[in-house]
Design a protein around this motif. Structure first.
Motif, short mmCIF file in Angstrom:
data_model
loop_
_atom_site.label_atom_id
_atom_site.label_comp_id
_atom_site.label_asym_id
_atom_site.label_seq_id
_atom_site.Cartn_x
_atom_site.Cartn_y
_atom_site.Cartn_z
N VAL A 292 11.98 0.57 -3.64
CA VAL A 292 11.27 -0.77 -3.49
C VAL A 292 9.90 -0.45 -3.50
O VAL A 292 9.17 0.34 -2.97
CB VAL A 292 11.53 -1.16 -1.97
CG1 VAL A 292 10.82 -2.30 -1.79
CG2 VAL A 292 12.94 -1.24 -2.00
N PRO A 293 9.33 -1.35 -4.54
CA PRO A 293 7.76 -1.02 -4.64
C PRO A 293 6.95 -1.90 -3.69
O PRO A 293 7.47 -3.05 -3.12
CB PRO A 293 7.56 -1.86 -6.21
CG PRO A 293 8.48 -2.75 -6.36
CD PRO A 293 9.89 -2.26 -5.33
N LEU A 294 6.19 -1.33 -3.24
CA LEU A 294 5.07 -1.88 -2.02
C LEU A 294 3.71 -2.17 -2.66
O LEU A 294 3.06 -1.09 -2.65
CB LEU A 294 5.13 -1.15 -0.75
CG LEU A 294 6.48 -0.66 -0.01
CD1 LEU A 294 6.40 -0.21 1.13
CD2 LEU A 294 7.30 -2.17 0.20
N PRO A 295 3.34 -3.24 -3.02
CA PRO A 295 2.02 -3.38 -3.38
C PRO A 295 1.02 -3.39 -2.41
O PRO A 295 1.33 -3.94 -1.40
CB PRO A 295 2.15 -4.90 -3.96
CG PRO A 295 3.29 -5.56 -3.32
CD PRO A 295 4.04 -4.46 -2.88
N VAL A 296 -0.24 -2.78 -2.79
CA VAL A 296 -1.18 -2.47 -1.73
C VAL A 296 -2.06 -3.82 -1.97
O VAL A 296 -3.26 -3.75 -2.80
CB VAL A 296 -1.97 -1.08 -2.11
CG1 VAL A 296 -3.22 -1.00 -1.33
CG2 VAL A 296 -1.13 0.11 -2.00
N LEU A 297 -1.81 -4.76 -1.50
CA LEU A 297 -2.53 -5.95 -1.13
C LEU A 297 -3.74 -5.91 -0.24
O LEU A 297 -5.03 -6.46 -0.67
CB LEU A 297 -1.70 -6.94 -0.77
CG LEU A 297 -0.45 -7.18 -1.76
CD1 LEU A 297 0.20 -8.70 -0.99
CD2 LEU A 297 -0.96 -7.68 -3.15
N ASN A 298 -3.81 -4.89 0.53
CA ASN A 298 -5.05 -4.62 1.65
C ASN A 298 -4.78 -3.45 2.43
O ASN A 298 -3.64 -2.80 2.29
CB ASN A 298 -4.66 -6.00 2.71
CG ASN A 298 -3.36 -6.39 3.18
OD1 ASN A 298 -2.86 -5.43 3.82
ND2 ASN A 298 -3.15 -7.50 3.19
N GLU A 299 -5.64 -3.21 3.45
CA GLU A 299 -5.45 -1.85 4.01
C GLU A 299 -4.48 -1.66 4.75
O GLU A 299 -3.83 -0.71 5.23
CB GLU A 299 -6.82 -1.73 4.84
CG GLU A 299 -8.04 -1.44 4.06
CD GLU A 299 -9.28 -0.99 4.92
OE1 GLU A 299 -9.03 -0.47 6.04
OE2 GLU A 299 -10.39 -1.00 4.43
N GLU A 300 -4.09 -3.08 5.33
CA GLU A 300 -2.70 -3.06 6.35
C GLU A 300 -1.40 -2.35 5.70
O GLU A 300 -0.78 -1.76 6.39
CB GLU A 300 -2.49 -4.56 6.87
CG GLU A 300 -1.42 -4.61 8.04
CD GLU A 300 -0.96 -5.96 8.37
OE1 GLU A 300 -0.29 -6.03 9.38
OE2 GLU A 300 -1.68 -6.76 7.73
N VAL A 301 -1.40 -2.59 4.48
CA VAL A 301 -0.08 -2.31 3.80
C VAL A 301 0.00 -0.68 3.91
O VAL A 301 0.76 0.15 4.35
CB VAL A 301 -0.31 -2.55 2.45
CG1 VAL A 301 0.89 -1.94 1.40
CG2 VAL A 301 0.00 -3.88 2.31
N VAL A 302 -1.29 -0.04 3.65
CA VAL A 302 -1.53 1.50 3.69
C VAL A 302 -1.46 1.97 5.04
O VAL A 302 -0.89 3.00 5.26
CB VAL A 302 -2.92 1.90 3.15
CG1 VAL A 302 -3.25 3.49 3.24
CG2 VAL A 302 -2.70 1.71 1.57
#
Length: 404
Positions: A292-302
């Motif tokens: 599953v790819p998780l796009p880094v849309l913002n800091e919260e994702v990381v």
């Protein structure tokens, strides 16, 4: 910080920075969440584990004269035929009734002695590997479909459609199984030895795709994924989807929670990532690689993806109690589980994973390569996965319905 379109533009230009979950977690340790979020466009996650609520849709194509299939066996394994003349659904855990179709009575059949070591998962894997599979079908004779029976062989190239539709994959966390009784138990986690002789856990912990997106903010209906070595999609919430599970302060669930239904073209899948398997005295299943790819849309994702095994827990459940709700021996972190031993009531218990951590990493690496070479782009999901679904046990209603 970014949008899906911006990330896809970089993917197509082969400029996107993709890291696997393991690489991302190490990078966060080195430079922190903020800097890692600036550097990385997308995170590749993966798992490789048994997923028994899986199966394949197969459309054979019409025979001449036509047949409306009433009962059907693929290499001795029954396939469900109740929704179209030549449409079949082959469940991964369906047990073989006969060693081969040549031993099935024709045209009327009675169940054989069952061969639990082989089932639908093995047939699905064989078809994906390009093997020819013998088929025998009995017909429900009508004016439209006068044929009484059909026997042949099929491959993935000789059928109209062959795709996986898996009603429940990618559990967001799961349980740890132990056996506090005095005899061996044979379970969907594998053999559990008596007197707390061993423990088996299923999830890959900090590498698990859904534990790194705990509220499914990045994953929804229509999300493109890696499924069995080919392109797949999230089709719906999975069966037994239970996002209302209790959660820790970091939003991760303490036991089985969200699940997903997945779909993908099995004709394009790889035998490396779809394998039939058998659990002794339990039955057949199917091991699948899912990324599953998780796009880094913002800091919260990381920040969510930097979660470590020490920050995630699973309940240790005693399978020796034959009830739906079983006693537990407490919650253990995945760091403890991955150490290979845990202490239960003062006893040292050896622990082993059901999922392959190594192959899960390999799935993530292959998805990362797809992202970096422009082979795989991201999708905006068309609807979110509901996160307010409760679990309804059947016995809640059964005692209230009188039998006539």
């Amino acid at each position: 910080m970014r949008t899906i379109d911006e990330i896809n533009d970089k993917i197509l230009r082969q400029k996107a920075i993709a890291l696997t979950l393991s690489e991302l977690k190490e990078r966060v340790k080195e430079v922190g969440v903020t800097q890692a979020a600036k550097e990385v466009d997308v995170i590749a996650t993966g798992t490789f584990e048994p997923m028994e609520s899986s199966g394949a849709i197969i459309n054979l194509g019409h025979t001449d004269p036509p047949i409306k299939i009433r009962s059907c066996w693929l290499d001795g394994v029954p396939a469900y035929a109740g929704f179209g003349a030549v449409d079949l659904y082959l469940g991964a855990t369906q047990v073989a009734e006969y060693p081969s179709v040549s031993e099935i009575p024709d045209p009327e059949s009675r169940p054989g002695s069952y061969i639990p070591e082989r089932g639908g998962g093995h047939v699905i894997a064989d078809l994906i590997a390009g093997k020819a599979i013998p088929i025998r079908a009995n017909g429900y004779m009508t004016d439209c479909y006068p044929r009484a029976s059909f026997e042949s062989t099929i491959t993935k190239e000789t059928v109209n459609q062959f795709y996986l539709y898996n009603p429940r994959n990618l559990y967001q966390n799961f349980i740890v199984g132990v056996n506090g009784g005095d005899r061996p138990l044979y379970t969907y986690l594998g053999p559990l030895q008596p007197n707390l002789g061993n423990a088996v856990y299923s999830s890959t912990g900090a590498l698990s795709p859904l534990l790194n997106d705990p509220h499914l903010q990045l994953i929804g209906i229509g999300t493109r994924i890696f499924l069995g070595g080919a392109i797949g999609y999230v089709a719906w919430e999975g069966t037994q989807h239970f996002p209302m599970q209790k959660r820790l302060a970091n939003d991760t669930p303490i036991g089985p929670a969200a699940t997903l239904a997945l779909i993908g073209d099995a004709k394009a899948m790889s035998p490396r990532w779809v394998r039939g398997c058998y659990f002794k005295n339990y039955g057949p299943s199917l091991m699948i690689g899912v990324g599953v790819p998780l796009p880094v849309l913002n800091e919260e994702v990381v920040a969510k993806c930097s979660v470590q095994d020490a920050d995630l827990v699973a309940p240790v459940v005693d399978f020796s109690i034959p009830r739906r709700v079983r006693p537990i021996f407490g919650l253990f972190s995945y760091a403890q589980l991955k150490s290979g031993k845990i202490a239960i009531e003062g006893k040292s218990v050896r622990v082993a994973p059901l999922a392959s951590v190594y192959l899960s990493e390999q799935v993530a690496l292959e998805l990362k390569e797809w992202l970096q070479t422009g082979k795989f782009t991201l999708t905006e999901f068309v609807a979110p996965i509901p996160m307010d679904t409760n679990f309804l046990p059947q016995d809640r209603w059964g005692s209230q319905i009188p039998l006539e």
